[in-house]
Design an enzyme around this catalytic site. Structure first.
Site, PDB file in Angstrom:
ATOM      1  N   LEU A  78       0.803  -1.294   0.040  1.00  0.00           N
ATOM      2  CA  LEU A  78      -0.002  -0.070  -0.029  1.00  0.00           C
ATOM      3  C   LEU A  78       0.817   1.103  -0.074  1.00  0.00           C
ATOM      4  CD1 LEU A  78      -2.443  -1.001   2.846  1.00  0.00           C
ATOM      5  CD2 LEU A  78      -2.675  -1.573   0.273  1.00  0.00           C
ATOM      6  N   ILE A 107       4.586  -1.039   3.154  1.00  0.00           N
ATOM      7  CA  ILE A 107       4.106   0.260   3.001  1.00  0.00           C
ATOM      8  C   ILE A 107       5.180   0.795   2.071  1.00  0.00           C
ATOM      9  CG2 ILE A 107       4.090   2.529   4.053  1.00  0.00           C
ATOM     10  CD1 ILE A 107       1.690   0.403   5.064  1.00  0.00           C
ATOM     11  N   LYS A 108       4.666   1.255   0.776  1.00  0.00           N
ATOM     12  CA  LYS A 108       5.349   1.785  -0.017  1.00  0.00           C
ATOM     13  C   LYS A 108       5.727   3.169   0.360  1.00  0.00           C
ATOM     14  CE  LYS A 108       4.930   0.137  -4.809  1.00  0.00           C
ATOM     15  NZ  LYS A 108       3.954  -0.042  -5.815  1.00  0.00           N
ATOM     16  N   LEU A 109       7.079   3.278  -0.052  1.00  0.00           N
ATOM     17  CA  LEU A 109       7.480   4.886   0.253  1.00  0.00           C
ATOM     18  C   LEU A 109       8.504   4.934  -1.067  1.00  0.00           C
ATOM     19  CD1 LEU A 109       8.944   4.237   3.909  1.00  0.00           C
ATOM     20  CD2 LEU A 109       6.886   5.424   3.395  1.00  0.00           C
TER      21      LEU A 109
END
Ligand code: G3P
Length: 281
Positions: A78, A107-109
């Site tokens: 996400l 968690i996509k950063l």
């Protein structure tokens, strides 16, 4: 049935849960799914409509929960909303929020200065991260350095093959360079997630070199299934008319401080624009 000689994890690149179901039926397995704001915006529930910020996040959460429920043993990426001005505090808060939605999130950063700082904090809190919009070996080295001490599987780096090819470079050569760097110089804590896959050829090359994870759209997997889900061996040839990216030695020991890349900047802006288009003014 999952091919016995398949050592790469297979993820679907999509923000649409019915595609997850379709791929589970077609392939009989899926190891995870990746989403991003542009893919989410293509979900029929969102596409072409306008929402308040809270309505948009509620819908995003529902879609994420649905995908997560379909892949309880898998990983679901996400992505945080971010543009070039998003602060450390705001990105961190959003990352923590998304991580509470589902039990199997990465968690996509973005691989930017702020994105890497947020990754450090989230990894220390035990959160899984997927560092996205990777276009250089330097960026992959920076991800490695920013996440030292993480468990294997906790950190993914996502090189974008197709977008490098769009500007004349061999995206596969970047993937192979990162793989070599991590294998020869690293401790294995970062897994490579090959992304922006545009062809069966990209998929075959990743499978033949046992790249950790691949994410592709349903169209590529349909073509793969048509060919019996074959897994080529390491002799499979990489033939490309794009310019190969040279390998840099000893980068993990001596990482570059310059991790900026134009495609990271424009990619971030494209994700932000697609997301903002869904918001009422
Ligand atoms: O996984 C990243 C992917 O969704 C980007 O693909 O085709 O927009 O470069 P593309």
């Amino acid at each position: 049935m999952k091919p016995r000689n398949l050592h790469t994890k297979i993820f679907l690149d999509s923000g649409i849960p019915t595609e997850t179901q379709e791929m589970l039926q077609l392939l009989t397995f899926l190891d995870g799914q990746t989403t991003n704001p542009s893919l989410m915006a293509k979900n029929p529930v969102l596409s072409g409509k306008k929402f308040s910020k809270s309505e948009l996040y509620d819908t995003y959460q529902k879609i994420a929960t649905e995908i997560s429920g379909l892949l309880p043993q898998g990983s679901v990426s996400l992505e945080v909303y971010a543009d070039k001005d998003t602060s450390y505090e705001v990105m961190l808060e959003e990352g923590r929020k998304l991580n509470q939605w589902i039990p199997n999130a990465h968690i996509k950063l973005p691989i930017t200065k702020v994105g890497l700082q947020v990754a450090r904090t989230l990894v220390d809190e035990g959160v899984n991260v997927n560092m996205t919009l990777c276009f250089t070996q330097d960026q992959a080295a920076a991800v490695y350095q920013a996440t030292t001490g993480a468990k294997r599987g906790q950190v993914y780096v996502s090189p974008f093959i197709g977008r490098l090819e769009d500007i004349g470079f061999s995206g596969m050569s970047l993937v192979f360079n990162i793989e070599q760097m991590y294998r020869e110089e690293g401790d294995g804590h970062v897994m490579i997630l090959a992304a922006s896959i545009r062809s069966l050829e990209h998929l075959m090359l990743c499978l033949s070199r046992n790249i950790d994870i691949i994410t592709a759209g349903s169209g590529v997997y349909k073509r793969w299934a048509d060919q019996g889900c074959i897994v080529p061996d390491a002799t499979y040839q990489h033939i490309s008319d794009r310019e190969a990216i040279p390998y840099t030695k000893d980068l993990l020991q001596n990482p570059s401080v310059d991790i900026q890349h134009n495609l990271t900047d424009t990619g971030l802006q494209r994700f932000a624009d697609d997301w903002n288009n869904l918001l009422t003014l």
